[in-house]
Design a protein around this motif. Structure first.
Motif, PDB file in Angstrom:
ATOM      1  N   VAL A   1       1.094  -1.374  -0.346  1.00 17.31           N
ATOM      2  CA  VAL A   1       0.095   0.377   0.094  1.00 17.31           C
ATOM      3  C   VAL A   1       0.686   1.293   0.038  1.00 17.31           C
ATOM      4  O   VAL A   1       0.836   2.358  -1.265  1.00 17.31           O
ATOM      5  CB  VAL A   1      -0.718  -0.180   1.416  1.00 17.31           C
ATOM      6  CG1 VAL A   1      -1.840   1.444   1.527  1.00 17.31           C
ATOM      7  CG2 VAL A   1      -1.972  -1.141   1.049  1.00 17.31           C
ATOM      8  N   ALA A   2       2.109   0.693   0.907  1.00 19.41           N
ATOM      9  CA  ALA A   2       3.070   2.160   0.712  1.00 19.41           C
ATOM     10  C   ALA A   2       3.330   2.548  -0.428  1.00 19.41           C
ATOM     11  O   ALA A   2       3.867   3.828  -0.642  1.00 19.41           O
ATOM     12  CB  ALA A   2       3.992   2.280   2.203  1.00 19.41           C
ATOM     13  N   LEU A   3       3.805   0.908  -1.066  1.00 13.32           N
ATOM     14  CA  LEU A   3       4.120   1.847  -2.040  1.00 13.32           C
ATOM     15  C   LEU A   3       3.929   2.467  -3.485  1.00 13.32           C
ATOM     16  O   LEU A   3       3.824   3.112  -4.030  1.00 13.32           O
ATOM     17  CB  LEU A   3       5.015   0.650  -2.946  1.00 13.32           C
ATOM     18  CG  LEU A   3       6.368  -0.153  -2.217  1.00 13.32           C
ATOM     19  CD1 LEU A   3       6.885  -1.270  -2.130  1.00 13.32           C
ATOM     20  CD2 LEU A   3       7.121   0.766  -2.454  1.00 13.32           C
ATOM     21  N   GLY A   4       2.435   1.532  -3.370  1.00 17.39           N
ATOM     22  CA  GLY A   4       2.007   2.112  -4.556  1.00 17.39           C
ATOM     23  C   GLY A   4       1.341   3.957  -3.997  1.00 17.39           C
ATOM     24  O   GLY A   4       0.927   4.249  -5.935  1.00 17.39           O
ATOM     25  N   LEU A   5       0.693   4.093  -2.587  1.00 21.67           N
ATOM     26  CA  LEU A   5       0.600   5.832  -2.624  1.00 21.67           C
ATOM     27  C   LEU A   5       2.023   6.451  -2.749  1.00 21.67           C
ATOM     28  O   LEU A   5       1.997   7.998  -3.532  1.00 21.67           O
ATOM     29  CB  LEU A   5       0.230   6.085  -1.628  1.00 21.67           C
ATOM     30  CG  LEU A   5      -0.900   5.227  -0.933  1.00 21.67           C
ATOM     31  CD1 LEU A   5      -0.903   5.395   0.881  1.00 21.67           C
ATOM     32  CD2 LEU A   5      -2.069   6.005  -1.852  1.00 21.67           C
ATOM     33  N   LEU A   6       3.483   6.042  -2.910  1.00 20.99           N
ATOM     34  CA  LEU A   6       4.074   6.196  -3.033  1.00 20.99           C
ATOM     35  C   LEU A   6       4.167   6.322  -4.795  1.00 20.99           C
ATOM     36  O   LEU A   6       5.077   7.859  -5.363  1.00 20.99           O
ATOM     37  CB  LEU A   6       5.139   5.738  -2.824  1.00 20.99           C
ATOM     38  CG  LEU A   6       6.306   6.574  -3.321  1.00 20.99           C
ATOM     39  CD1 LEU A   6       7.137   8.112  -2.399  1.00 20.99           C
ATOM     40  CD2 LEU A   6       7.904   5.485  -2.554  1.00 20.99           C
ATOM     41  N   ALA A   7       3.991   5.817  -5.612  1.00 21.34           N
ATOM     42  CA  ALA A   7       4.324   5.214  -6.723  1.00 21.34           C
ATOM     43  C   ALA A   7       3.367   6.902  -7.552  1.00 21.34           C
ATOM     44  O   ALA A   7       3.511   7.444  -8.559  1.00 21.34           O
ATOM     45  CB  ALA A   7       3.660   3.991  -7.486  1.00 21.34           C
ATOM     46  N   ALA A   8       1.932   7.279  -6.872  1.00 22.28           N
ATOM     47  CA  ALA A   8       0.451   7.722  -7.499  1.00 22.28           C
ATOM     48  C   ALA A   8       1.631   9.284  -6.753  1.00 22.28           C
ATOM     49  O   ALA A   8       1.246  10.058  -7.683  1.00 22.28           O
ATOM     50  CB  ALA A   8      -0.161   7.555  -6.763  1.00 22.28           C
ATOM     51  N   LEU A   9       2.225   9.493  -5.546  1.00 18.04           N
ATOM     52  CA  LEU A   9       2.551  10.825  -5.281  1.00 18.04           C
ATOM     53  C   LEU A   9       3.644  11.151  -6.244  1.00 18.04           C
ATOM     54  O   LEU A   9       3.694  12.637  -7.066  1.00 18.04           O
ATOM     55  CB  LEU A   9       3.047  10.828  -4.297  1.00 18.04           C
ATOM     56  CG  LEU A   9       3.804  12.135  -3.741  1.00 18.04           C
ATOM     57  CD1 LEU A   9       2.906  13.181  -3.520  1.00 18.04           C
ATOM     58  CD2 LEU A   9       4.146  12.203  -1.899  1.00 18.04           C
ATOM     59  N   CYS A  10       4.845  10.603  -6.315  1.00 14.93           N
ATOM     60  CA  CYS A  10       5.455  10.957  -7.738  1.00 14.93           C
ATOM     61  C   CYS A  10       5.101  10.513  -9.674  1.00 14.93           C
ATOM     62  O   CYS A  10       5.369  12.261  -9.608  1.00 14.93           O
ATOM     63  CB  CYS A  10       6.512   9.049  -8.095  1.00 14.93           C
ATOM     64  SG  CYS A  10       7.756   9.842  -6.414  1.00 14.93           S
ATOM     65  N   GLN A  11       4.125  10.122  -9.101  1.00 15.42           N
ATOM     66  CA  GLN A  11       3.243  10.554 -10.739  1.00 15.42           C
ATOM     67  C   GLN A  11       3.020  11.695 -10.983  1.00 15.42           C
ATOM     68  O   GLN A  11       3.664  12.483 -11.642  1.00 15.42           O
ATOM     69  CB  GLN A  11       2.577   9.350 -10.848  1.00 15.42           C
ATOM     70  CG  GLN A  11       0.992   9.441 -12.301  1.00 15.42           C
ATOM     71  CD  GLN A  11       2.277   9.895 -13.674  1.00 15.42           C
ATOM     72  OE1 GLN A  11       3.430   8.806 -13.452  1.00 15.42           O
ATOM     73  NE2 GLN A  11       0.887  10.533 -14.527  1.00 15.42           N
ATOM     74  N   ALA A  12       1.999  12.505 -10.114  1.00 13.45           N
ATOM     75  CA  ALA A  12       1.508  13.995  -9.822  1.00 13.45           C
ATOM     76  C   ALA A  12       2.796  15.223  -9.477  1.00 13.45           C
ATOM     77  O   ALA A  12       3.144  15.675 -10.481  1.00 13.45           O
ATOM     78  CB  ALA A  12       0.361  13.913  -8.528  1.00 13.45           C
ATOM     79  N   VAL A  13       3.977  14.790  -9.230  1.00 12.44           N
ATOM     80  CA  VAL A  13       4.765  15.463  -8.577  1.00 12.44           C
ATOM     81  C   VAL A  13       5.616  15.424 -10.070  1.00 12.44           C
ATOM     82  O   VAL A  13       6.008  16.533 -10.868  1.00 12.44           O
ATOM     83  CB  VAL A  13       6.084  14.895  -7.609  1.00 12.44           C
ATOM     84  CG1 VAL A  13       7.288  15.715  -7.715  1.00 12.44           C
ATOM     85  CG2 VAL A  13       5.277  15.310  -6.513  1.00 12.44           C
TER      86      VAL A  13
END
Length: 299
Positions: free
Chosen positions: A161-173
């Motif tokens: 879950v943490a890795l999935g959310l990190l991926a989403a945040l990095c995509q946005a940034v």
């Protein structure tokens, strides 16, 4: 370029990412997240530079764009893609997709906060329906008795879950960083080539330095490399270029919201792969997503 064109570019990217997520499961679990991402980026970089050099679009890369593209590639591709496939290896494509879809929320918030973007009331309702639809389709899209390997837990769920959310945040940034450059006349294929090359270079640095996780879990074979190349061409070569095209004139938030429908597009692909129709909740979520997308496109 009219309004509908970059909306459709974002939806096209979502379709590419959906197909790419299904194609990535076998090679990513064979190689491991780091090795799969490294091979994928290397093969895609070769493809993109071949096109860039063939058509001469590298001339559009003005000196001021290189640093921005490099930083965007480092965050959005090196960190983001690696985290996404690490999450997918733990949770499977369906659950990893719902976590990655939250990049739309991050993008919209960052776009409003940092770029002063605004959306119409109708588009806001549409965006809300898209997000509710995506979450419904994924969270309620699994049959209770489902026991396919793609739906099983592998390792820590919390880490996934943490890795999935990190991926989403990095995509946005990453999208936020590259937006100003894409507003200029930089060719999206050339821009993609720079971003992928920088991310690939960092992966090889980690491998040379002996970073344990960078080593392949199993040696690549011809079939795995072919699957990786096909995945890279569709998801990164085509999908990422479509996103950059969308960002040339579209708002970061709207582009992210439309591209976040990829988890819903994964459902029919999983139906084909697993030989079983998604649950009723998946169809409900898909219907909400279609209505929300229509509201955005007709804004």
């Amino acid at each position: 370029m009219n309004l509908a064109s970059y909306d459709l570019f974002a939806l096209g990217a979502a379709a590419c990412w959906a197909l790419g997520s299904v194609l990535s499961v076998s090679p990513a679990r064979h190689l491991g997240a780091f090795a799969f991402t490294r091979w994928r980026m290397l093969l895609v970089a070769i493809m993109l530079w071949a096109v860039t050099l063939a058509v001469g679009s590298w001339h559009s890369l003005v000196p001021a764009s290189w640093g921005v593209l490099a930083l965007s590639g480092l965050i959005g591709i090196f960190v983001g893609d690696t985290a996404l496939f690490a999450a997918m290896n733990r949770l499977g494509p369906r659950r990893a997709s719902v976590l990655f879809a939250t990049h739309a929320v991050f993008s919209a918030m960052l776009g409003i906060w940092l770029l002063g973007e605004r959306i119409s009331p109708q588009a806001a309702w549409g965006a809300g329906l898209v997000m509710v639809g995506v979450m419904t389709a994924i969270l309620l899209g699994r049959h209770r008795e489902e026991n396919h390997a793609w739906e099983s837990d592998r390792g820590s769920v919390g880490a996934g879950v943490a890795l999935g959310l990190l991926a989403a945040l990095c995509q946005a940034v990453g999208s936020l960083i590259v937006k100003p450059v894409m507003s200029l006349d930089v060719d999206p294929v050339a821009a993609s080539a720079v971003r992928v090359t920088v991310a690939c270079g960092v992966h090889f640095v980690l491998l040379v330095l002996g970073f344990k996780a960078a080593s392949a879990q199993q040696a690549p074979n011809l079939r795995v490399l072919a699957q990786t190349a096909l995945n890279g061409f569709i998801a990164m070569g085509v999908g990422m270029t479509l996103i950059l095209l969308a960002l040339k004139n579209g708002d970061v938030g709207m582009v992210a919201i439309l591209s976040s429908v990829s988890p819903v597009l994964v459902l029919p692909l999983l139906w084909w792969r697993l030989g079983r129709a998604p649950a009723v909740g998946a169809w409900l979520g898909a219907a909400l997503t279609v209505v929300g997308t229509a509201l955005i496109l007709l804004r």
